[in-house]
Structures are given as structure tokens and as C-alpha cells.
Motif scaffolding. Structure first.
Motif, PDB file in Angstrom:
ATOM      1  N   LYS A 398      20.290   6.054  -4.768  1.00  0.00           N
ATOM      2  CA  LYS A 398      20.300   6.007  -6.232  1.00  0.00           C
ATOM      3  C   LYS A 398      19.802   4.639  -6.706  1.00  0.00           C
ATOM      4  O   LYS A 398      18.990   4.535  -7.630  1.00  0.00           O
ATOM      5  N   ALA A 399      20.278   3.582  -6.035  1.00  0.00           N
ATOM      6  CA  ALA A 399      19.874   2.226  -6.426  1.00  0.00           C
ATOM      7  C   ALA A 399      18.377   2.023  -6.194  1.00  0.00           C
ATOM      8  O   ALA A 399      17.690   1.402  -7.005  1.00  0.00           O
ATOM      9  N   LEU A 400      17.875   2.559  -5.071  1.00  0.00           N
ATOM     10  CA  LEU A 400      16.431   2.455  -4.800  1.00  0.00           C
ATOM     11  C   LEU A 400      15.643   3.064  -5.955  1.00  0.00           C
ATOM     12  O   LEU A 400      14.695   2.478  -6.471  1.00  0.00           O
ATOM     13  N   ARG A 401      16.074   4.257  -6.353  1.00  0.00           N
ATOM     14  CA  ARG A 401      15.366   4.988  -7.396  1.00  0.00           C
ATOM     15  C   ARG A 401      15.422   4.204  -8.716  1.00  0.00           C
ATOM     16  O   ARG A 401      14.442   4.083  -9.426  1.00  0.00           O
ATOM     17  N   GLU A 402      16.606   3.668  -9.015  1.00  0.00           N
ATOM     18  CA  GLU A 402      16.783   3.024 -10.326  1.00  0.00           C
ATOM     19  C   GLU A 402      16.177   1.624 -10.396  1.00  0.00           C
ATOM     20  O   GLU A 402      15.674   1.208 -11.432  1.00  0.00           O
ATOM     21  N   GLU A 403      16.294   0.882  -9.282  1.00  0.00           N
ATOM     22  CA  GLU A 403      15.878  -0.523  -9.353  1.00  0.00           C
ATOM     23  C   GLU A 403      14.404  -0.739  -9.028  1.00  0.00           C
ATOM     24  O   GLU A 403      13.808  -1.725  -9.455  1.00  0.00           O
ATOM     25  N   ALA A 404      13.824   0.189  -8.252  1.00  0.00           N
ATOM     26  CA  ALA A 404      12.424   0.013  -7.864  1.00  0.00           C
ATOM     27  C   ALA A 404      11.572  -0.185  -9.107  1.00  0.00           C
ATOM     28  O   ALA A 404      11.679   0.592 -10.058  1.00  0.00           O
ATOM     29  N   ASN A 405      10.776  -1.211  -9.109  1.00  0.00           N
ATOM     30  CA  ASN A 405       9.813  -1.479 -10.180  1.00  0.00           C
ATOM     31  C   ASN A 405      10.451  -1.944 -11.490  1.00  0.00           C
ATOM     32  O   ASN A 405       9.751  -2.190 -12.456  1.00  0.00           O
TER      33      ASN A 405
ATOM     34  N   GLN B  67      22.332  10.231   6.830  1.00  0.00           N
ATOM     35  CA  GLN B  67      23.391   9.712   5.962  1.00  0.00           C
ATOM     36  C   GLN B  67      22.988   8.384   5.339  1.00  0.00           C
ATOM     37  O   GLN B  67      23.487   8.014   4.289  1.00  0.00           O
ATOM     38  N   ILE B  68      22.113   7.648   6.011  1.00  0.00           N
ATOM     39  CA  ILE B  68      21.664   6.354   5.465  1.00  0.00           C
ATOM     40  C   ILE B  68      20.774   6.593   4.249  1.00  0.00           C
ATOM     41  O   ILE B  68      20.943   5.980   3.204  1.00  0.00           O
ATOM     42  N   ILE B  69      19.808   7.497   4.404  1.00  0.00           N
ATOM     43  CA  ILE B  69      18.993   7.910   3.247  1.00  0.00           C
ATOM     44  C   ILE B  69      19.118   9.429   3.156  1.00  0.00           C
ATOM     45  O   ILE B  69      18.349  10.180   3.759  1.00  0.00           O
ATOM     46  N   PRO B  70      20.141   9.888   2.422  1.00  0.00           N
ATOM     47  CA  PRO B  70      20.424  11.325   2.409  1.00  0.00           C
ATOM     48  C   PRO B  70      19.384  12.123   1.623  1.00  0.00           C
ATOM     49  O   PRO B  70      18.649  11.585   0.812  1.00  0.00           O
ATOM     50  N   THR B  71      19.381  13.411   1.921  1.00  0.00           N
ATOM     51  CA  THR B  71      18.540  14.334   1.179  1.00  0.00           C
ATOM     52  C   THR B  71      19.339  14.834  -0.017  1.00  0.00           C
ATOM     53  O   THR B  71      20.472  15.289   0.139  1.00  0.00           O
ATOM     54  N   ASP B  72      18.799  14.688  -1.211  1.00  0.00           N
ATOM     55  CA  ASP B  72      19.447  15.303  -2.384  1.00  0.00           C
ATOM     56  C   ASP B  72      18.375  16.131  -3.069  1.00  0.00           C
ATOM     57  O   ASP B  72      17.737  16.939  -2.410  1.00  0.00           O
ATOM     58  N   GLU B  73      18.149  15.929  -4.344  1.00  0.00           N
ATOM     59  CA  GLU B  73      17.053  16.701  -4.958  1.00  0.00           C
ATOM     60  C   GLU B  73      15.690  16.220  -4.477  1.00  0.00           C
ATOM     61  O   GLU B  73      14.667  16.852  -4.712  1.00  0.00           O
ATOM     62  N   THR B  74      15.682  15.058  -3.823  1.00  0.00           N
ATOM     63  CA  THR B  74      14.427  14.579  -3.237  1.00  0.00           C
ATOM     64  C   THR B  74      14.626  14.375  -1.734  1.00  0.00           C
ATOM     65  O   THR B  74      15.747  14.240  -1.264  1.00  0.00           O
ATOM     66  N   PRO B  75      13.513  14.338  -0.983  1.00  0.00           N
ATOM     67  CA  PRO B  75      13.622  14.194   0.476  1.00  0.00           C
ATOM     68  C   PRO B  75      14.288  12.894   0.905  1.00  0.00           C
ATOM     69  O   PRO B  75      14.257  11.904   0.179  1.00  0.00           O
ATOM     70  N   LEU B 171       9.827   8.134  -3.598  1.00  0.00           N
ATOM     71  CA  LEU B 171      11.174   7.813  -4.088  1.00  0.00           C
ATOM     72  C   LEU B 171      11.147   6.564  -4.970  1.00  0.00           C
ATOM     73  O   LEU B 171      11.830   6.501  -5.994  1.00  0.00           O
ATOM     74  N   ILE B 172      10.362   5.574  -4.573  1.00  0.00           N
ATOM     75  CA  ILE B 172      10.346   4.319  -5.327  1.00  0.00           C
ATOM     76  C   ILE B 172       9.121   4.213  -6.232  1.00  0.00           C
ATOM     77  O   ILE B 172       8.783   3.133  -6.725  1.00  0.00           O
ATOM     78  N   ALA B 173       8.467   5.353  -6.455  1.00  0.00           N
ATOM     79  CA  ALA B 173       7.303   5.403  -7.357  1.00  0.00           C
ATOM     80  C   ALA B 173       6.281   4.341  -6.998  1.00  0.00           C
ATOM     81  O   ALA B 173       5.744   3.633  -7.853  1.00  0.00           O
TER      82      ALA B 173
END
Lengths: 557, 197
Positions: A398-405, B67-75, B171-173
Motif C-alpha cells: 500500500k505504501a509503495l502504491r501511495e508514496e511512489a512518485n 507475503q512480502i509483496i502480496p497479491t491483492d487487486e494487483t499482482p 505498481l509504482i507507476a
């Protein structure tokens, strides 16, 4: 390329091919002299820069042959904070390839300010007991060479009229890089706080210039070679010109261990290890030492002889002293919208209002704030999230998604008081991979430096707040233990008792030895040294060429 | 340099727990061969062959990575093929991490049985149970090494075996075109269009 037999006595050996060495090689060979450049690193992708990889994982695991920086496990060095400590293994590293640090640097190209040449005389905030000294030259004397360096290397930027920026007699040859989101946020904050934002001058071209292409903002920048030759490194500017004269040989994988002298104390050449670690002698009429502040001092200290028992050119005992590695501090913030700082150059706009020291602050110190936030995917994933973000699991993702960029970092580049006790010398025990004494670094920040770093840390937090950051963090201040901004170990001066070279870079003690690199800097400026090193090199070259042509041996000073 | 101090290279070198240049030099042909295999397998739509782990070991490590980078709505790490990146790393440039994995797998089994005596193996636990086990070992060198390798696999270029379909970049655009034009982000775009910061 020209190749000289080692038995030939060439006019000049230049040790090092970086910011200063590249310029010396070009100027000397253009003037008609025979030149051998000895570079301890390899070719890199010299002449085929399109092959520089942009693969983060491969780049961080390069083979010894493909490395662009020195390897502290080979070019070993040790560190201690003061003389009471036993030095431990250090991680000092610097550019180590044809072109030196200019091949991979961020490209910041700030000039020293006029008052940085005589701060001791004019700045009443300087505490007593430091090694602060005035330069033997003024800003006005160096100014034409700054201009020459900016135009010959290719520096992008915008000439501004401000008491906080060095005055220029000519514009930059190419316009500044585009303002990034971090720069736009600097502007937001500055309009609230009454501060001055200027585009950073960079050795990265924004338009085709002198046969090279403009930056494509690839974002895999500092630490990597430039695949479009937009970074104005010595390797794509001055060195190819030097080679084309047919009088300059660049000899790679040549690790110099001694500058040799005859019984009269004149330099006769150098001894170096070749790629197979065989000892080779190269004779020369003159030697120019441009190995960077740390290595130039170490080489002089290793070059002991009956005439120079304390190391070459070291009758003053000053060689290695007053080293400055550069101080800084930083703060980061997260913003509502994406900044995408990973695109484009690493160092964006600057806030310059705190460049001068101010007695009201109660300590000596100034500096520049730069807008950054550059994180590559691996950097972000491994250690790039805010300090309290989870390291794994759903929270991490979640943090990766939110904080990236969404992150911006303000990096402050600040003053460092030169201190006699801060120095590089030869480690009594540790050896490098060639069996030579390892560089020992002894360095601690002056209390005023620490106060200054903290002052800037707080200012960075203020700026992020004014820019509207949602979340802010600022790591505690630390001290530098090495690094590519090394300066000060062979200071320039008029008095042979307190300095190593004269105002034209000739060693006080040796008539045919010149030292031209960051080691000559008497004061460190506001940290970024490359442009001043380049200007000094152009100025030194002009004088050295004239002297060599006239066959005149000048007296000191 | 600044107090940030470390070069970007040493930053990474430290984070990967000492995979060093010498290893890559020694194993460079291996890396390239591994890359070819990965690419071939990807083209054929097949899973790549394991080169270091047994199938059983791979299942355990994949469960940890997932578990470190789990699968949710995205891979997550599983879809990115992080375990194949790690498998190749251990038989090439990260060879010296092998003992950490060997011992780590034993310890993982022990911790699993300690907390869940009836469980056969870590990968057979429920997600919630797996998180409990990993939380108990999250300070160990084993966990940190798997974490580092998983993250590197997830965010390195796909040619190295992980980040398949560039799911890490997505994931990180992150746009990996290596060619960008201003405006780069929201704030410079806004400044450009309004002239106001």
C-alpha cells in the motif's frame, strides 16, 4: 591514438583524466606538447556511449572492467574521526574511468561566489582556530575561466542577477533543464516565504551542442554513464579533442605509485602499475597531478625520497591537510499529487537565500538547498519509503502504491570549515590491492558545521511545510566520511610555508610539478566543486603552456 | 558527497547483503544464459526451469515472497516470478547467500511447527498463519535476505527473471521508456499551464 614508448621523455604526464585532467590534456596537447594521460580506471564506454546500460540491477553489479567508480575493497581506505581513534575500513569512492567522476556525476556546476575567495578577511562569523584562509586569487581573476569552462564543456543554466549567485559576464551556452515538480513546489514555498528559486546550472545539455545530443530525461542519471552523450563529461568533450591532436595518449589501467625525482629535486617521470600489476616507468619533462584531492595527496605522500623525506612537495607539511568531503542535510515530504521525480535529472532547482553566512544565526555557515526526489524503482522498493512505512506485507505494498512518485527531497549542500586536523595520510597498517599504503581519512565536523547542517535541516522542513507536504521527515544530521566532493589537500597560496602550490598551481618545492584538481581549493564553497576545478584547470593550463613555451622557470609566487 | 553519503552503488551493494561485483564477473556468462532461458520460457508461455531450488523449496520461498509483496487487486511477488529471480540469483551472482537459504528453510519449518504443530509446511498455512510465522522471524538474516531478493526481483528489469509483465513497474507507476518530456508531474504541469505555482 598516439602511443609513446615509455622510454620517450614526453613533455607532460597528466595523472588522472577527470574534471581537471581532461582539460589539462586538451589544453597541453592543443598547444603542441606531447602528453601521456595515466588513468587508473578503464575506458568505460568511451567512444561508444550508447552502450552504457540503464539496467539498475546490472549497473550495481558491474564487473571490475565495467566499473565507473573506485572500489573500496580494492582502492582500500580507512576512516577515523580523530587521532585518538584507530581507523576502520572506509567506503570512500570516486570516479575511476576515463573521464573520472564527470562520467557519472549529477552535473551540478555552481561557481564559487566572489566572497568565497576571501571569506576569512570579510566574514566576521568565522570562528577562530580553523584553517580558513583567503585564496591567492580573486573571483575576478577566475571569472573568464569559469566562462571558458561553461562554454567549452557545455553547461545548461540561466544567468540570474542575485546577491546569492555568482555574477557572470556571459550567459550559459544552453538553457536550463525543465523545472521539475519539485522545482514548482520550491516556487510555491518560496512565494510564501520570500525566497529565491534559481534553476541549477548543470553539465547536462538541453539542446544539441558541439555535436552532442540533448538530454532525453531518461531518469537513470547520476551514477550511470550517459547513453546520449548529453552529460558534459571530460570523456565526451575535452578528451576526444586531446586525442585528435595526435599528441595525446590516454593510457588506462595505469595506477601510479610514485612521482620520481632526480638528485636536484626535479621530477623525472612516474612509476605506475599496469593492468597486470607490472611496474612501468614513464619519463617526462613535467608532471601534472590531477588525481583528485584524496589520491593526489596520497601519491605525494607516497613519493618519498632523500630530497623529500616527508613526501613530494611537502616541505610545508600541509599535503593532505584541510581535506573537505562536503557536508549536507536533507528532509523529505509526501505530496497529494504525483511529482514523478524519477524523470529527468537528479538535481533540480535551488533555493539560494541562505548561501551567505549570517551573524544573526550565531555560527558560521551557509549553503544551497536543492530540489530532488529522484528514486529509481530499486531504491524506492528497498529503502525509499517514509521511515514508518511497513517493510513487507499488505502495508508495504500500500505504501509503495501511495508514496511512489509523490515524494520530494530537499538536499542541502553547505559549507565546511577547513581544519588542519582533518586530513588524508597513509595508513600505517592497511594496504590497497597493489600493496601500497591505504588512504587514511581523519575527519570530524567543526561545531559550527554541525549547527549549520541542523539549521538547513530545519529550513528544509519549513520549505516542505510551505509547499504543502502532507507528511515530512528529516533524518538526523550526519558527517561525511569520504566521497567524490573531496577538496583541499594541496591548497593554493602565496606562502610556501602554509600552502602546497602557488597561484598558478606549480608546487612551491618542485619546479616542474603542477597540481591541478580539487586539492587546490582553499575553501570548499557551498559544496559542489566541479565547476571551480574546471575553471582553475583552464587558468592553470594557460600559464603552464606559456611557461613551457618560453622555457622559463618561474620563481615562486 | 552529502550526508546521504553513500554512493548509489554502495547503497544497493549494502542492501543486497554483499552480492559483489566479483561474483557477477565470475558468473556473468551464467547470468546471460539465465536471462536467455527466462526469455525463451516467457515466449513459450511456460514457467522457467528451476536451477537451484527443488520444487518443494521453491514453493516455500514463493510463499514467503508472496507475503512480502502480496497479491491483492494487483499482482504481487508470485505473479512477478520473484522466486525464479531468486532461484537464478542463488545459482549465479548470489551464490554466497545459499547457506542463508538452506538454514533459513530449516528454521522456517521449525517455526511453522512450533506455532502450528499440525501444519506440514509453511506454504500449507493460511495467509493469516503465514503472517504470524513471518512476523516471528522478521528480524532474522534469512527473512531480510528473502525480503531484499524479492524486492529486487520485483523491481528489476524483467530480463533478470522477476518483474514479469512489468508488474513491479506498474505498481509504482514507473514508465521505463527512458525518454521523457516535461511536464513530468502534476506540479510542474500546473505551473506551466497557469504560470502560477
Amino acid at each position: 591514438m598516439k602511443q609513446y614508448p615509455t622510454s620517450t621523455e614526453v613533455d607532460f604526464i597528466v595523472i588522472g583524466s577527470g574534471a581537471a585532467g581532461g582539460i589539462m590534456a586538451k589544453q597541453l596537447s592543443m598547444a603542441g606538447f606531447s602528453v601521456v594521460v595515466l588513468e587508473q580506471g578503464g575506458w568505460g564506454k568511451y567512444g561508444r556511449e550508447q552502450d552504457y546500460n540503464k539496467d539498475e540491477w546490472l549497473q550495481r553489479n558491474l564487473s571490475d572492467d565495467d566499473r565507473l567508480m573506485s572500489d573500496p575493497s580494492r582502492q582500500r581506505n580507512t576512516f577515523r574521526r580523530n587521532d585518538k581513534e584507530k581507523a576502520v575500513a572506509g567506503n570512500h569512492s570516486y570516479g575511476c574511468v576515463v573521464g573520472g567522476g564527470t562520467v557519472t556525476y549529477g552535473g551540478s556546476s555552481w561557481r564559487h561566489l566572489p566572497y568565497e575567495f576571501n571569506e576569512l578577511t570579510h566574514d566576521k562569523t568565522i570562528p577562530s582556530g580553523t584553517g580558513m584562509a583567503d585564496w591567492p586569487i580573486s573571483y575576478e581573476e577566475l571569472e573568464p575561466y569559469y566562462t571558458q569552462a561553461e562554454w567549452e564543456m557545455g553547461i545548461s543554466g540561466q544567468r540570474v542577477s542575485s546577491p546569492f549567485v555568482a555574477p557572470m559576464t556571459k550567459d550559459y551556452p544552453v538553457p536550463p533543464v525543465p523545472l521539475k515538480s519539485s522545482g514548482a513546489l520550491f516556487k510555491t514555498a518560496s512565494s510564501k516565504l520570500g525566497l529565491t528559486v534559481v534553476p541549477g546550472p548543470l553539465a547536462i545539455i538541453t539542446k544539441p551542442y558541439m555535436g552532442r545530443a540533448a538530454c532525453v530525461n531518461c531518469g537513470i542519471c547520476s551514477g550511470y554513464g550517459c547513453q546520449v552523450r548529453a552529460r558534459s563529461s571530460s570523456a565526451v568533450t575535452v578528451l576526444p579533442v586531446a586525442e585528435k591532436t595526435g599528441r595525446c595518449e590516454i593510457r588506462v589501467k595505469s595506477y601510479v605509485r610514485e612521482i620520481s625525482v632526480d638528485s636536484s629535486g626535479k621530477v623525472t617521470g612516474v612509476v605506475y602499475f599496469d593492468a597486470q600489476k607490472r611496474e612501468v616507468r614513464q619519463r617526462a619533462k613535467n608532471v601534472v597531478l590531477s588525481a583528485n584531492a584524496g589520491e593526489s595527496a596520497r601519491l605525494l605522500l607516497m613519493s618519498k625520497s632523500a630530497q623529500f623525506p616527508d613526501g613530494l612537495a611537502n616541505s610545508s607539511g600541509v599535503v593532505g591537510k584541510y581535506v573537505m568531503f562536503g557536508h549536507g542535510s536533507s528532509a523529505s515530504g509526501l505530496f497529494e499529487h504525483p511529482l514523478n521525480e524519477y524523470k529527468g535529472v537528479i538535481s533540480g532547482a535551488g533555493i539560494v537565500d541562505y548561501v551567505p553566512s549570517d551573524p544573526k544565526r550565531g555560527f558560521y555557515g551557509g549553503g544551497r538547498m536543492t530540489a530532488r526526489g529522484y528514486l529509481t524503482p530499486l531504491e524506492l522498493g528497498l529503502e525509499g519509503l517514509s521511515p514508518d512505512a511497513p517493510r513487507w506485507g499488505a502495508g508495504y505494498k500500500k505504501a509503495l502504491r501511495e508514496e511512489a512518485n509523490h515524494r520530494m527531497t530537499i538536499t542541502n549542500f553547505v559549507t565546511q570549515l577547513p581544519l588542519e586536523t582533518n586530513r588524508v595520510d597513509l595508513d600505517p597498517d592497511a594496504k590497497d590491492e597493489w600493496g601500497l599504503p591505504a588512504m587514511r581519512i581523519t575527519s570530524s565536523a567543526h561545531p559550527d558545521d554541525r549547527k549549520n547542517m541542523e539549521f538547513f535541516r530545519q529550513k528544509a522542513i519549513e520549505v516542505l511545510q510551505a509547499a504543502g507536504a502532507k507528511k515530512i521527515w528529516a533524518p538526523p544530521i550526519g558527517e561525511s566520511r569520504g566521497g567524490a566532493h573531496n577538496r583541499g589537500t594541496c591548497r593554493m597560496g602565496n606562502d610556501p610555508k602554509t600552502s602546497v602550490v602557488d597561484k598558478y598551481h606549480k608546487a612551491h618545492d618542485v619546479p616542474n610539478l603542477y597540481i591541478v584538481d580539487g586539492s587546490n581549493l582553499v575553501t570548499g564553497g557551498r559544496n559542489h566543486p566541479t565547476m571551480t576545478i574546471q575553471a582553475l584547470a583552464y587558468r592553470a593550463a594557460e600559464r603552464i603552456v606559456r611557461d613551457a613555451k618560453n622555457g622559463i622557470r618561474r620563481s615562486s609566487a | 558527497m552529502s550526508t546521504k553519503g553513500k554512493s548509489r552503488r554502495s547503497f544497493l551493494a549494502e542492501s543486497v547483503g554483499g552480492l559483489n561485483a566479483a561474483w557477477v564477473l565470475a558468473n556473468y556468462p551464467g547470468i546471460l544464459a539465465a536471462q536467455e532461458k527466462v526469455q525463451k520460457a516467457a515466449k513459450g508461455g511456460k514457467l522457467p526451469q528451476l536451477t537451484y531450488f527443488t520444487e518443494a523449496q521453491a514453493a516455500e520461498i514463493e510463499a514467503v515472497a508472496a507475503q512480502i509483496i502480496p497479491t491483492d487487486e494487483t499482482p504481487g511477488a508470485r505473479e512477478a516470478h520473484c522466486v525464479y529471480f531468486i532461484d537464478r540469483a542463488l545459482s549465479s551472482f548470489a551464490r554466497r547467500s545459499q547457506p542463508v537459504y538452506t538454514q533459513g528453510l530449516v528454521d522456517l519449518q521449525a517455526k511453522t511447527q512450533e506455532l502450528y504443530p499440525n501444519a506440514a509446511k509453511f506454504s500449507a498455512l493460511t495467509g493469516e498463519q503465514q503472517i504470524k510465522v513471518l512476523t516471528a522471524i522478521e528480524k532474522t538474516p534469512f527473512f531480510n535476505t528473502v525480503r531484499t531478493h524479492t524486492v529486487i526481483g520485483f523491481f528489476s528489469r524483467p530480463v533478470h527473471g522477476g518483474n514479469q509483465g512489468k508488474v513491479g513497474f506498474q505498481l509504482i507507476a514507473y514508465n521505463d521508456s527512458l525518454n521523457h518530456k516535461a511536464p513530468f508531474g502534476y506540479y510542474d504541469a500546473q505551473l506551466q499551464s497557469t504560470g502560477k505555482a
